[in-house]
Enzyme design. Structure first.
Site, short mmCIF file in Angstrom:
data_model
loop_
_atom_site.label_atom_id
_atom_site.label_comp_id
_atom_site.label_asym_id
_atom_site.label_seq_id
_atom_site.Cartn_x
_atom_site.Cartn_y
_atom_site.Cartn_z
N TYR A 45 0.87 -1.18 0.00
CA TYR A 45 0.00 0.00 0.00
C TYR A 45 0.90 1.23 0.00
O TYR A 45 2.04 1.20 0.47
CB TYR A 45 -1.00 0.02 1.16
N GLU A 108 1.66 -1.41 -6.35
CA GLU A 108 1.27 -0.47 -5.30
C GLU A 108 -0.23 -0.22 -5.36
O GLU A 108 -0.80 -0.01 -6.45
CB GLU A 108 2.01 0.86 -5.45
N HIS A 167 4.76 -6.77 1.05
CA HIS A 167 6.02 -6.12 1.39
C HIS A 167 6.46 -6.52 2.80
O HIS A 167 7.65 -6.71 3.07
CB HIS A 167 5.86 -4.60 1.28
#
Length: 277
Positions: A45, A108, A167
């Site tokens: 994010y 993303e 991530h």
């Protein structure tokens, strides 16, 4: 200097008279011993809004291959070609590989991440382990876009289920995204995206109560077996708890506290039975 020029001219003259075939044939033969450079898909994010996300990912020192905004009418933006290296993962490790910028595609998703009021409180307390309720959910349109994109990429590059990661999974000491509201189980069950454990295996490992008889070192080896960069100290120190937290955000999001327990252990064992044999 004149001698070097003379030598170069002589070489070029001889080259022009040579019968050696200096063309490159790219069609006659192809090796079978090869694979794709891309081994991972990494979900993030942005922690900022749409406008700032586009600016940061196109003008700054970070980038990603794709961007999914909050506007359901906007397309999925391709920012870096798949065959080029985007700067999205940073210092990272998973499943025996490091520096995953070299071997991954980064996606993303625009999401503010953690509520600012709660984030300030936890930062003041220097507490890394933020509960699920503090995070901000994703919109359904974003999840549909992510599912569409990841399904294309996983088939194109033959990405294994356990190598579709967040991530936080590849950099658990410093990152938390895409957070515990990212719907990994939903994506697995509806779109066959990523890894998820079988409930029957989970119940078996939970019922056998093997967690109590398992040493910390052995439990940590199970994390490494699955792919996490887990240390081998004989205690649940801050560093190892951050790995547990990343695992819980992915596979047990309703209780993200970084504390190892029987439920987390059973999920880990079930995952290793399914994917790591």
């Amino acid at each position: 200097m004149l001698k070097k020029i003379f030598t170069s001219l002589l070489f070029l003259t001889l080259l022009g008279c040579s019968s050696v075939n200096l063309s490159i044939d790219r069609d006659s033969y192809h090796a079978k011993g090869k694979n794709h450079r891309i081994k991972y898909i990494v979900l993030h994010y942005t922690a900022i809004n749409d406008v700032r996300s586009i600016r940061a990912l196109t003008r700054g020192n970070v980038s990603s291959h794709y961007l999914v905004t909050t506007d359901r009418k906007q397309p999925i933006y391709s920012l870096v070609p798949d065959n080029e290296r985007a700067w999205h993962a940073g210092f990272s490790s998973f499943n025996g590989r490091e520096n995953l910028n070299d071997t991954s595609i980064g996606i993303e998703i625009v999401n503010l991440g953690i509520r600012s009021d709660i984030l300030k409180k936890y930062e003041k307390e220097k507490n890394f382990f933020i509960p699920q309720y503090a995070y901000i959910p994703y919109s359904q349109s974003q999840i549909e876009k992510v599912a569409f994109l990841v399904n294309q990429l996983k088939y194109k590059y033959n990405i294994s289920p356990k190598d579709i990661v967040g991530h936080g999974d590849i950099a658990p000491q410093r990152k938390k995204d895409p957070g515990p509201f990212f719907p990994w189980e939903y994506l697995y069950r509806k779109y066959n995206i990523g890894a998820w454990y079988d409930y029957g295996d989970y119940r078996y490992f939970l019922s056998t109560d093997s967690y109590k008889s398992c040493s910390i070192e052995k439990i940590k080896s199970e994390f490494r077996k699955y792919g996490y960069d887990m240390n081998d100290t004989p205690e649940w120190d801050e560093e190892s708890r951050r790995v547990v937290y990343a695992f819980q955000c992915h596979f047990r999001p309703e209780k993200t506290n970084g504390i190892m327990d029987a439920q987390t252990f059973a999920i880990l064992k079930a995952l290793n039975k399914k994917y790591s044999n």
